[in-house]
Design an enzyme around this catalytic site. Sequence first.
Site, PDB file in Angstrom:
ATOM      1  N   SER A  26       0.864  -1.188   0.000  1.00 37.02           N
ATOM      2  CA  SER A  26       0.000   0.000   0.000  1.00 37.02           C
ATOM      3  C   SER A  26       0.903   1.241   0.000  1.00 37.02           C
ATOM      4  O   SER A  26       2.112   1.148   0.262  1.00 37.02           O
ATOM      5  CB  SER A  26      -0.866  -0.002   1.255  1.00 37.02           C
ATOM      6  OG  SER A  26      -0.017   0.097   2.387  1.00 37.02           O
ATOM      7  N   ARG A  33       9.050   1.797   3.538  1.00 34.01           N
ATOM      8  CA  ARG A  33      10.252   1.136   2.983  1.00 34.01           C
ATOM      9  C   ARG A  33      11.126   2.150   2.237  1.00 34.01           C
ATOM     10  O   ARG A  33      12.348   2.123   2.346  1.00 34.01           O
ATOM     11  CB  ARG A  33       9.848   0.000   2.035  1.00 34.01           C
ATOM     12  CG  ARG A  33       8.850  -0.967   2.638  1.00 34.01           C
ATOM     13  CD  ARG A  33       9.365  -2.361   2.874  1.00 34.01           C
ATOM     14  NE  ARG A  33       8.561  -3.020   3.895  1.00 34.01           N
ATOM     15  CZ  ARG A  33       7.538  -3.825   3.654  1.00 34.01           C
ATOM     16  NH1 ARG A  33       7.207  -4.111   2.418  1.00 34.01           N
ATOM     17  NH2 ARG A  33       6.865  -4.369   4.660  1.00 34.01           N
ATOM     18  N   GLU A 177      -5.360 -15.023   2.762  1.00 32.45           N
ATOM     19  CA  GLU A 177      -4.152 -14.827   3.580  1.00 32.45           C
ATOM     20  C   GLU A 177      -4.483 -14.541   5.050  1.00 32.45           C
ATOM     21  O   GLU A 177      -4.787 -13.403   5.407  1.00 32.45           O
ATOM     22  CB  GLU A 177      -3.315 -13.664   3.011  1.00 32.45           C
ATOM     23  CG  GLU A 177      -2.039 -13.417   3.807  1.00 32.45           C
ATOM     24  CD  GLU A 177      -1.140 -12.334   3.218  1.00 32.45           C
ATOM     25  OE1 GLU A 177      -1.542 -11.681   2.238  1.00 32.45           O
ATOM     26  OE2 GLU A 177      -0.046 -12.137   3.759  1.00 32.45           O
ATOM     27  N   LYS A 219      -2.448 -18.467   1.634  1.00 31.90           N
ATOM     28  CA  LYS A 219      -1.165 -17.767   1.875  1.00 31.90           C
ATOM     29  C   LYS A 219      -0.972 -17.608   3.381  1.00 31.90           C
ATOM     30  O   LYS A 219      -1.388 -16.606   3.975  1.00 31.90           O
ATOM     31  CB  LYS A 219      -1.176 -16.403   1.181  1.00 31.90           C
ATOM     32  CG  LYS A 219       0.075 -15.572   1.433  1.00 31.90           C
ATOM     33  CD  LYS A 219       0.225 -14.443   0.436  1.00 31.90           C
ATOM     34  CE  LYS A 219       1.371 -13.533   0.797  1.00 31.90           C
ATOM     35  NZ  LYS A 219       1.725 -12.599  -0.264  1.00 31.90           N
ATOM     36  N   SER A 261       6.539 -14.023   3.722  1.00 35.51           N
ATOM     37  CA  SER A 261       7.831 -14.122   4.424  1.00 35.51           C
ATOM     38  C   SER A 261       7.766 -13.497   5.813  1.00 35.51           C
ATOM     39  O   SER A 261       8.528 -13.906   6.706  1.00 35.51           O
ATOM     40  CB  SER A 261       8.965 -13.535   3.590  1.00 35.51           C
ATOM     41  OG  SER A 261       8.772 -12.171   3.293  1.00 35.51           O
ATOM     42  N   GLY A 262       6.932 -12.513   6.011  1.00 36.95           N
ATOM     43  CA  GLY A 262       6.578 -12.050   7.352  1.00 36.95           C
ATOM     44  C   GLY A 262       7.667 -11.420   8.203  1.00 36.95           C
ATOM     45  O   GLY A 262       7.490 -11.265   9.405  1.00 36.95           O
ATOM     46  N   GLY A 263       8.817 -11.096   7.614  1.00 39.55           N
ATOM     47  CA  GLY A 263       9.891 -10.503   8.414  1.00 39.55           C
ATOM     48  C   GLY A 263      11.093 -11.436   8.546  1.00 39.55           C
ATOM     49  O   GLY A 263      12.087 -11.081   9.190  1.00 39.55           O
ATOM     50  N   GLY A 291       7.064 -10.900  -0.234  1.00 35.37           N
ATOM     51  CA  GLY A 291       7.257  -9.494  -0.528  1.00 35.37           C
ATOM     52  C   GLY A 291       8.687  -9.129  -0.141  1.00 35.37           C
ATOM     53  O   GLY A 291       9.609  -9.128  -0.964  1.00 35.37           O
TER      54      GLY A 291
END
Length: 338
Positions: A26, A33, A177, A219, A261-263, A291
């Site tokens: 978003s 980032r 997800e 997901k 991947s979540g971190g 991501g």
Amino acid sequence: MNIKILNQIATQMVTESKGILAMDESHGTCKKRFDALNIEATEENRRLYRDMLVTAESLSSYISGAILFDETIKQKTSQNLSFPDYLKKIGILPGIKVDTGAKPFSCHSNEKITEGLDNLPQRMEGYKSLGAKFAKWRAVITIGDDIPSTACMIANSHALARYASICQEVDIVPIVEPEVLMDGPHNIQECFDVTNKMQSILFEELDKLDISLSGIILKPNMITSGSDCKIKSSSEEIAELTVRCLGNNVPIEVPGIAFLSGGQSDTEASINLNNINKLNDNPWKVTFSYGRALQLEAMKKWNGNNHNNLDAQKIISKRAHMNSLASSGQYNLSMEND
Ligand code: 13P
């Protein structure tokens, strides 16, 4: 609804040795980032960055689908094709994030409910006409003191089922997800218990709304300890508990599972996916829909400057290749140095 079409798309999304590139941040997440790298968060910079990603060499050898954000699906690449048309040309399925974000959940402090159902049928028609073949909706579950509540898991699962139904009506495959966040000091067993319960409730809700399971992709998060937990789990333990949790909950009709991947670091995400695949003997395909673990290093190298495109593209292509190998259990860490 045409279940044959839905199943064909879903099967293509998790085809052997390929995974999904999540590039649907978003504006808020993208700004976070970019800010960290002092890149100005403008519409044009987002377009240039995402154009760099999708034009990376050999991407379509490893990537079956790319999840776009609302802005991106309407933008053009440097080749003057819309993003969906360009992706289609190189053999990658275009997808679209359709939720409008996780908002505070009424009467439940520190918990979130994902919104975006209002007008979703109309928006879905619009995305379909722009070329979207699949969609994504992310529910966010937080582990903390006395949370998550069962209410939060039910409300989010019901919203996921409503979204999935709206997708399937127009032959768009829903990526479903349910993300249990890594944030916090919880241990791996707590992650297992919460994820197991969330997935169980989710499949009950999908069943209640008659969702065709052969036309969805799940997901999920992997089962890991929290990012602030002092005890780090081995990749073998992560793989074992993740496969056990999925085995408990995911019906065999589901064609595929594509992890977030979540971190996790990029190599952790590759090693864990590889070990999960070595262990999995269930019928569903198991791959990635990363991501950060695909993009972050490439974004750093790009750094807002198109002169860095080729070097940044080498990084995204390499991560896609490594995860492609991991999605068939053929990855090992030494390949990082080749
Ligand atoms: P991460 O892999 O960075 O967790 O993002 C995947 C995603 O699409 C979250 O919705």
